[in-house]
Motif scaffolding. Structure first.
Motif, short mmCIF file in Angstrom:
data_model
loop_
_atom_site.label_atom_id
_atom_site.label_comp_id
_atom_site.label_asym_id
_atom_site.label_seq_id
_atom_site.Cartn_x
_atom_site.Cartn_y
_atom_site.Cartn_z
N ASP A 52 11.71 -9.69 -11.99
CA ASP A 52 12.58 -8.55 -11.69
C ASP A 52 11.99 -7.68 -10.60
OD1 ASP A 52 14.57 -9.19 -13.52
OD2 ASP A 52 13.49 -8.28 -15.18
N GLY A 53 11.22 -8.28 -9.70
CA GLY A 53 10.62 -7.54 -8.60
C GLY A 53 11.61 -6.80 -7.74
N PRO A 54 12.75 -7.42 -7.41
CA PRO A 54 13.71 -6.72 -6.55
C PRO A 54 14.38 -5.52 -7.22
CG PRO A 54 14.20 -9.07 -6.64
CD PRO A 54 13.14 -8.80 -7.65
N ALA A 55 14.34 -5.43 -8.53
CA ALA A 55 15.10 -4.39 -9.23
C ALA A 55 14.68 -2.98 -8.83
CB ALA A 55 14.96 -4.57 -10.74
N ALA A 56 13.40 -2.71 -8.77
CA ALA A 56 12.94 -1.36 -8.43
C ALA A 56 13.32 -1.00 -7.00
CB ALA A 56 11.42 -1.27 -8.61
N PHE A 57 13.10 -1.92 -6.07
CA PHE A 57 13.44 -1.64 -4.67
C PHE A 57 14.94 -1.43 -4.49
CE2 PHE A 57 9.43 -4.03 -4.27
CZ PHE A 57 8.69 -3.04 -3.64
N LEU A 58 15.73 -2.29 -5.12
CA LEU A 58 17.18 -2.17 -4.98
C LEU A 58 17.70 -0.89 -5.60
CD1 LEU A 58 18.20 -5.84 -5.62
CD2 LEU A 58 18.29 -4.60 -3.47
N THR A 59 17.14 -0.49 -6.73
CA THR A 59 17.55 0.75 -7.36
C THR A 59 17.26 1.94 -6.46
OG1 THR A 59 17.16 -0.20 -9.55
CG2 THR A 59 17.30 2.19 -9.42
#
Length: 130
Positions: free
Chosen positions: A55-62
């Protein structure tokens, strides 16, 4: 060869990510739910569990989507001054849809690139120690 396939017969990156296509055979088998990958491709048997997307992209996308929505909300507030309930009705669903939609696409892109580049967990070669 069609425009949507590369030289190996695999689908191009963006169409494959947008539609959840298997990076090997091109069938719509990548996801079992909105953002969760299937265990394996039902058509060709490619094991999706061996890829480590996380879920690495989750923080950046949020953060990115949050910044964009905040900017849009401020522009709308300063231009039209709508009531607060309208802000809540407008921005809350838009934020959720943008985060979930972009998370699905970004996770698919990472898995497809990992498959195409044959990326594996790294190891350190200790054979040259003195």
């Amino acid at each position: 060869m069609t425009d949507s396939e590369n030289s190996k017969g695999q689908p191009d990156l963006l169409p494959a990510a947008l539609f959840g296509l298997c990076p090997h055979c091109g069938q719509k088998t990548l996801f079992r739910s909105v953002t969760a990958f299937s265990d394996k491709c039902r058509a060709c048997g490619l094991d999706y569990e061996k890829y480590n997307v996380g879920d690495g992209p989750a923080a950046f996308l949020t953060l990115i989507v949050g910044g964009l929505v905040l900017a849009l909300a401020l522009i709308v507030e300063l231009s039209y001054q709508p009531p607060m309930w309208l802000h809540a009705i407008l921005w809350f669903p838009l934020t959720i849809a943008a985060v979930v939609g972009s998370l699905r696409v970004s996770k698919a892109i990472l898995l497809i690139l990992e498959h195409r580049n044959q990326a594996r967990e790294g190891s350190i070669d200790h054979g040259s120690e003195q």
